[in-house]
Design an enzyme around this catalytic site. Structure first.
Site, mmCIF file in Angstrom:
data_model
loop_
_atom_site.group_PDB
_atom_site.id
_atom_site.type_symbol
_atom_site.label_atom_id
_atom_site.label_comp_id
_atom_site.label_asym_id
_atom_site.label_seq_id
_atom_site.Cartn_x
_atom_site.Cartn_y
_atom_site.Cartn_z
ATOM 1 N N VAL A 1 0.853 -1.199 0.000
ATOM 2 C CA VAL A 1 0.000 0.000 0.000
ATOM 3 C C VAL A 1 0.884 1.243 0.000
ATOM 4 O O VAL A 1 1.807 1.360 0.811
ATOM 5 C CB VAL A 1 -0.910 0.046 1.257
ATOM 6 C CG1 VAL A 1 -1.783 1.295 1.241
ATOM 7 C CG2 VAL A 1 -1.755 -1.201 1.366
ATOM 8 N N LYS B 1 -6.170 -1.874 -1.588
ATOM 9 C CA LYS B 1 -5.299 -1.174 -0.625
ATOM 10 C C LYS B 1 -6.098 -0.663 0.581
ATOM 11 O O LYS B 1 -5.649 -0.781 1.715
ATOM 12 C CB LYS B 1 -4.569 -0.034 -1.324
ATOM 13 C CG LYS B 1 -3.520 -0.545 -2.330
ATOM 14 C CD LYS B 1 -3.010 0.564 -3.212
ATOM 15 C CE LYS B 1 -1.909 0.106 -4.160
ATOM 16 N NZ LYS B 1 -1.606 1.104 -5.191
HETATM 17 N N1 HSE Z 1 -0.585 0.649 -10.226
HETATM 18 C C1 HSE Z 1 -0.313 1.018 -8.878
HETATM 19 C C2 HSE Z 1 -0.503 2.524 -8.761
HETATM 20 C C3 HSE Z 1 1.075 0.634 -8.514
HETATM 21 O O1 HSE Z 1 -0.628 3.181 -9.800
HETATM 22 O O2 HSE Z 1 -0.570 3.043 -7.660
HETATM 23 C C4 HSE Z 1 1.365 0.683 -7.055
HETATM 24 O O3 HSE Z 1 0.567 -0.211 -6.326
#
Ligand code: HSE
Length: 406
Positions: free
Chosen positions: A127, A200
């Site tokens: 996260v 998250k």
């Molecule tokens: N794709 C995710 C973001 C990567 O853009 O935050 C990090 O978890």
């Protein structure tokens, strides 16, 4: 020497190799021993890359090697990551992961497995990329009852919204840039539809409330419907549109959680969190408000958090770092009962739309953007999501609805 194995030589895996290369000496001092990457697991070959001598294609080489103390899982996705991580714990190896899908789905079980065996299962990088948030929730904020966690938890969508707003980029160009810079998920739908932020906030909520928050229970709306016209309305209001992931405990102690774009003004602490940055606002009943800010995606920031967990695991060999996350499910409040104000845009004849809006919602705040014609926009008072759903059925020509947090 502490021997580790890295599962996956993608963006984060190669970042871990790089971070240990750049800061090897200071990391050695902090871990109390040399951290040595003994194996890297990947199905691919990497001709010409010095890591070739450590490359293995079978997890069994790693599981069968008693010299491996710590396994770093940076493959992403639930399978085969879950099977590999579980086997590693069962074979007496601590695990560090950046994998939010894995942690959101199996975090409680894997923490239990680690605890029973005096091992560690650490997931700071899952996260907020490089931002320390898991450790603060587990260690620094334990005197508090957490009342609210609201975060901008996805770097890709924050980058897209920032570029649409500041540089006038269209959605697809901004997304393509985020992909080029290695921020986006392999399947960018996970970013733009809000699923990544959902996992998250499920992890943070499970830690904050000590019980299992199932990500499937969290109402989730992405940013794909946000247009440049919505952004013009935000500008006229002196506001910005941000993808918020929130988990809030009400006065009745029940928790509601959601992921959705919201309009916020400059007085909100997350207003200035732009580009790929993430910000996490935490409110505790004793400490008050706390903010965490930093790079939420990208190779080196994420690898920094992974390596910091490796150092922690190295410092706690044979000793479990207690984390409270029971597998008992936390029942979330029905989202329909949650109250918001809403910005509603209605296409059509203005006087008619205005009369309908007033009839349905009572006193509303009109919003006018000089260059936009043929539609009427207004902000409602605070109403429940259920009321919103019911009333919008009676409104003709609804173009967009965005929640308002001011
Ligand atoms: N794709 C995710 C973001 C990567 O853009 O935050 C990090 O978890």
């Amino acid at each position: 020497m502490i021997n580790i194995a890295v599962l996956g030589y993608g963006t984060i895996g190669s970042g871990v190799v790089e971070v240990l290369g750049i800061n090897g000496e200071s990391i050695k001092k902090r871990a109390g021993d040399q951290i040595n990457i003994k194996y890297i697991l990947d199905l691919r070959e990497f001709p010409g890359d010095p890591i070739m001598e450590k490359l293995v294609h079978s997890i069994d080489v790693i599981l069968d090697d008693p010299e491996i103390n710590i396994v770093v899982e940076v493959m992403g996705g639930v399978e085969p990551a879950y099977t590999f991580v579980k086997q590693a714990l069962l074979r007496g190896k601590s695990v560090v992961t950046s994998n939010k899908e894995l942690v959101a789905k199996h975090g409680a079980e894997l923490l239990d497995l680690a605890k029973e065996r005096n091992l560690n299962f650490l997931f700071e990088a899952s996260v907020g990329g490089g931002i320390p948030i898991i450790r603060p929730l587990n260690q620094s904020l334990t005197a508090d009852e957490i009342v609210e966690i609201t975060g901008i938890l996805n770097g890709t969508t924050n980058y897209i919204l920032s570029k649409m707003s500041e540089d006038g980029l269209d959605f697809d160009t901004a997304l393509a840039n985020a992909q080029k810079m290695g921020y986006a998920e392999r399947n960018p739908a996970a970013d733009v539809e809000g699923h990544d932020a959902c996992r998250k906030i499920a992890i943070l909520s499970s830690l904050a409330f000590g019980m299992q928050v199932d990500f499937e229970d969290i109402y989730t709306e992405g940013i794909t419907k946000i247009t440049d016209t919505d952004i013009k309305y935000a500008k006229v209001l002196g506001a910005r549109i941000k993808l918020f992931a929130s988990s809030i405990r009400g006065n009745d102690s029940h928790v509601h959680a959601m992921v959705a774009p919201v309009l916020i003004k400059a007085n909100h602490p997350l207003f200035s969190v732009n580009d790929v940055f993430n910000g996490i606002f935490v409110r505790g009943n004793v400490i008050g408000d706390v903010m965490f800010y930093g790079s939420g995606a990208g190779k080196l920031p994420t690898a920094s958090a992974v390596v910091a967990d490796v150092v922690d695991a190295a410092k706690h060999i044979g000793k479990n770092i207690w984390t409270i996350w029971s597998s008992k499910k936390l029942e979330l409040t029905d989202i329909n009962q949650v109250q918001h104000r809403f910005l509603i845009r209605v296409a059509g004849e203005i006087e008619k739309a205005k009369a309908e809006a007033n009839k349905l919602f009572g006193e509303v705040e009109e919003v006018m953007v000089p260059e936009i014609t043929g539609e009427y926009a207004f902000i409602t008072g605070s109403i429940t999501e259920q009321e919103m759903k019911e009333k919008k059925e009676f409104l003709d020509g609804v173009v967009s609805i965005i929640r308002v947090r001011f």
